[in-house]
Design an enzyme around this catalytic site. Structure first.
Site, PDB file in Angstrom:
ATOM      1  N   ASP A  12      -4.737   3.802  -1.591  1.00 42.43           N
ATOM      2  CA  ASP A  12      -5.843   4.177  -0.706  1.00 42.43           C
ATOM      3  C   ASP A  12      -6.186   5.460  -1.146  1.00 42.43           C
ATOM      4  O   ASP A  12      -5.479   6.602  -0.510  1.00 42.43           O
ATOM      5  CB  ASP A  12      -5.083   3.773   0.697  1.00 42.43           C
ATOM      6  CG  ASP A  12      -5.033   2.445   1.108  1.00 42.43           C
ATOM      7  OD1 ASP A  12      -5.925   1.743   1.046  1.00 42.43           O
ATOM      8  OD2 ASP A  12      -3.781   1.909   1.378  1.00 42.43           O
TER       9      ASP A  12
ATOM     10  N   SER B  24       0.787  -1.166   0.060  1.00 44.15           N
ATOM     11  CA  SER B  24      -0.028  -0.064   0.046  1.00 44.15           C
ATOM     12  C   SER B  24       0.703   1.385   0.019  1.00 44.15           C
ATOM     13  O   SER B  24       1.678   1.529   1.030  1.00 44.15           O
ATOM     14  CB  SER B  24      -0.982   0.118   1.314  1.00 44.15           C
ATOM     15  OG  SER B  24      -1.336   1.292   1.406  1.00 44.15           O
TER      16      SER B  24
ATOM     17  N   MET C 271      -8.569   8.380   0.338  1.00 45.27           N
ATOM     18  CA  MET C 271      -9.574   8.853   1.327  1.00 45.27           C
ATOM     19  C   MET C 271      -9.858  10.092   1.293  1.00 45.27           C
ATOM     20  O   MET C 271      -8.876  11.037   0.736  1.00 45.27           O
ATOM     21  CB  MET C 271      -8.550   8.602   2.654  1.00 45.27           C
ATOM     22  CG  MET C 271      -7.962   7.279   2.960  1.00 45.27           C
ATOM     23  SD  MET C 271      -7.192   6.998   4.672  1.00 45.27           S
ATOM     24  CE  MET C 271      -6.555   5.554   4.365  1.00 45.27           C
TER      25      MET C 271
ATOM     26  N   HIS D  16      -8.321   1.380  -3.795  1.00 41.21           N
ATOM     27  CA  HIS D  16      -9.290   1.228  -2.810  1.00 41.21           C
ATOM     28  C   HIS D  16     -10.012   2.605  -2.347  1.00 41.21           C
ATOM     29  O   HIS D  16      -9.274   3.491  -1.411  1.00 41.21           O
ATOM     30  CB  HIS D  16      -8.485   0.566  -1.203  1.00 41.21           C
ATOM     31  CG  HIS D  16      -9.123   0.321  -0.227  1.00 41.21           C
ATOM     32  ND1 HIS D  16      -8.539   0.140   1.046  1.00 41.21           N
ATOM     33  CD2 HIS D  16     -10.420   0.511   0.044  1.00 41.21           C
ATOM     34  CE1 HIS D  16      -9.530   0.020   1.984  1.00 41.21           C
ATOM     35  NE2 HIS D  16     -10.807   0.179   1.520  1.00 41.21           N
TER      36      HIS D  16
ATOM     37  N   HIS E 131      -1.569  -1.288  -4.138  1.00 43.56           N
ATOM     38  CA  HIS E 131      -2.758  -0.810  -3.561  1.00 43.56           C
ATOM     39  C   HIS E 131      -2.943   0.623  -3.342  1.00 43.56           C
ATOM     40  O   HIS E 131      -1.602   1.099  -2.560  1.00 43.56           O
ATOM     41  CB  HIS E 131      -2.693  -1.600  -2.332  1.00 43.56           C
ATOM     42  CG  HIS E 131      -3.942  -1.462  -1.360  1.00 43.56           C
ATOM     43  ND1 HIS E 131      -5.209  -2.354  -1.728  1.00 43.56           N
ATOM     44  CD2 HIS E 131      -4.280  -0.722  -0.402  1.00 43.56           C
ATOM     45  CE1 HIS E 131      -5.930  -2.028  -0.901  1.00 43.56           C
ATOM     46  NE2 HIS E 131      -5.655  -0.794   0.055  1.00 43.56           N
TER      47      HIS E 131
ATOM     48  N   MET F 183     -11.388  -5.765   5.500  1.00 44.59           N
ATOM     49  CA  MET F 183     -10.538  -4.813   6.668  1.00 44.59           C
ATOM     50  C   MET F 183     -10.161  -5.512   7.856  1.00 44.59           C
ATOM     51  O   MET F 183     -11.317  -6.247   8.334  1.00 44.59           O
ATOM     52  CB  MET F 183     -11.396  -3.474   6.630  1.00 44.59           C
ATOM     53  CG  MET F 183     -11.711  -2.585   5.376  1.00 44.59           C
ATOM     54  SD  MET F 183     -10.134  -2.153   4.593  1.00 44.59           S
ATOM     55  CE  MET F 183      -9.272  -1.434   5.595  1.00 44.59           C
TER      56      MET F 183
ATOM     57  N   MET G 272     -12.110   4.897  -0.185  1.00 45.30           N
ATOM     58  CA  MET G 272     -12.775   5.061   1.075  1.00 45.30           C
ATOM     59  C   MET G 272     -13.257   6.752   1.098  1.00 45.30           C
ATOM     60  O   MET G 272     -12.682   7.431   1.682  1.00 45.30           O
ATOM     61  CB  MET G 272     -11.411   4.906   2.163  1.00 45.30           C
ATOM     62  CG  MET G 272     -11.270   3.381   2.352  1.00 45.30           C
ATOM     63  SD  MET G 272      -9.626   3.112   3.065  1.00 45.30           S
ATOM     64  CE  MET G 272      -8.582   3.427   1.835  1.00 45.30           C
TER      65      MET G 272
ATOM     66  N   ASP H  28      -6.768  -6.337   4.381  1.00 44.34           N
ATOM     67  CA  ASP H  28      -6.255  -5.139   4.535  1.00 44.34           C
ATOM     68  C   ASP H  28      -5.948  -4.580   5.855  1.00 44.34           C
ATOM     69  O   ASP H  28      -7.212  -4.388   6.294  1.00 44.34           O
ATOM     70  CB  ASP H  28      -6.863  -3.992   3.565  1.00 44.34           C
ATOM     71  CG  ASP H  28      -6.173  -2.696   3.287  1.00 44.34           C
ATOM     72  OD1 ASP H  28      -5.051  -2.739   3.949  1.00 44.34           O
ATOM     73  OD2 ASP H  28      -6.683  -1.975   2.665  1.00 44.34           O
TER      74      ASP H  28
HETATM   75  C1  DX5 Z   1      -5.991   1.601   5.790  1.00 44.32           C
HETATM   76  C2  DX5 Z   1      -5.845   1.277   4.233  1.00 44.32           C
HETATM   77  C3  DX5 Z   1      -4.523   0.278   4.329  1.00 44.32           C
HETATM   78  C4  DX5 Z   1      -3.209   0.818   5.135  1.00 44.32           C
HETATM   79  C5  DX5 Z   1      -2.543  -0.348   5.458  1.00 44.32           C
HETATM   80  O1  DX5 Z   1      -7.233   2.314   5.748  1.00 44.32           O
HETATM   81  O2  DX5 Z   1      -6.820   0.835   3.765  1.00 44.32           O
HETATM   82  O3  DX5 Z   1      -4.328  -0.212   2.846  1.00 44.32           O
HETATM   83  O4  DX5 Z   1      -2.419   1.414   3.874  1.00 44.32           O
HETATM   84  O5  DX5 Z   1      -1.654   0.060   6.106  1.00 44.32           O
HETATM   85  P1  DX5 Z   1      -0.846  -1.187   7.310  1.00 44.32           P
HETATM   86  O6  DX5 Z   1      -0.520  -2.301   6.376  1.00 44.32           O
HETATM   87  O7  DX5 Z   1       0.279  -0.262   7.622  1.00 44.32           O
HETATM   88  O8  DX5 Z   1      -1.719  -1.503   8.159  1.00 44.32           O
HETATM   89 ZN    ZN Z   2      -6.541  -0.270   1.764  1.00 44.97          ZN
END
Ligand code: DX5
Ligand code: ZN
Length: 221
Positions: free
Chosen positions: A34, A7, A36, A65, A32, A136, A67, A174
């Site tokens: 993320d 990620s 947000m 991903h 990956h 998750m 969010m 994840d």
């Molecule tokens: C969290 C993200 C993850 C995050 C995971 O909301 O969706 O993808 O980057 O990070 P680690 O592997 O450090 O928990």
């Molecule tokens: Zn993620």
């Protein structure tokens, strides 16, 4: 074969292309990303503009991903930016079936993510539309959080559900994946492990990825 999807959230944002190169050259096939929005989760990262700029420097599968609230408004933007897989949260839409159809119509793979507290029944009736399920194992929003062990029986139950229905849909997990948790997650039925801090948080990415693979080696075969 277990796949590691690093990620980008834990990478150094001042030199992203270099960071991406550091894992791609090790044979990593999935990145990956993320996204947000500060509404669906209490953090803000990046949008389609950045993904578009990174697209040119990598051939990896871009696993996006989302969010974000109102994902239906942005699917097209992320596909145009270069997403190969668009993952939406079941909790972020009232019309999951329609949203998944929308993603498929854009010509990319569709996946649904479930927060730790969201039951598997949220996806039961859309399974035929899915190319991947993301469970998750932390509450989304931040990297570096602790793995929630209560998700392990959920992974097992999803694996069982898919087996019973004869569906070969990969299970991605994840959050909080590291060399200590990866083994049990794979033993429970995970196929793809997202790892942020356990890869980009380590100076030696090769060693970090190898440690994750070693932790799953005897289980996933
Ligand atoms: C969290 C993200 C993850 C995050 C995971 O909301 O969706 O993808 O980057 O990070 P680690 O592997 O450090 O928990
Ligand atoms: Zn993620």
């Amino acid at each position: 074969m277990i796949e590691i999807a690093p990620s980008l959230l834990s990478a150094d944002f001042s030199r992203l292309a270099e960071e991406i190169g550091s894992i791609e050259k090790l044979g990593i096939n999935m990145l990956h990303l993320d996204v947000m929005d500060g509404h669906f989760v209490p953090n803000i990262t990046f949008g389609p503009g950045l993904i578009k700029d990174l697209r040119g420097s990598s051939k990896m599968v871009f696993d996006v991903h989302l969010m974000i609230e109102n994902p239906e408004k942005y699917v097209r933007d992320f596909v145009r930016a270069g997403a190969d897989i668009v993952t939406v949260h079941a909790e972020a839409t009232l019309h999951l079936h329609r949203l998944l159809s929308q993603i498929k119509e854009e010509g990319v793979k569709a996946a649904v993510a479930l927060n730790p507290a969201t039951p598997l029944t949220a996806i039961e009736w859309v399974l035929p539309q899915l190319d991947m399920v993301l469970l998750m194992s932390v509450n989304p929003g931040f990297g570096g959080q602790q793995f929630i062990p209560a998700v392990l029986p959920k992974i097992k139950a999803l694996k069982q559900m898919l087996l019973e229905k004869g569906l070969k849909i990969p299970i991605q997990v994840d959050g909080g994946i590291n060399r200590h948790t990866a083994g049990t997650v794979v033993a429970a039925g995970a196929d793809i492990l997202v790892a942020g801090s356990a890869v980009f948080g380590e100076a030696d990415r090769g060693q970090a990825i190898q440690a994750l693979l070693n932790a799953t080696a005897t289980i996933g075969e």
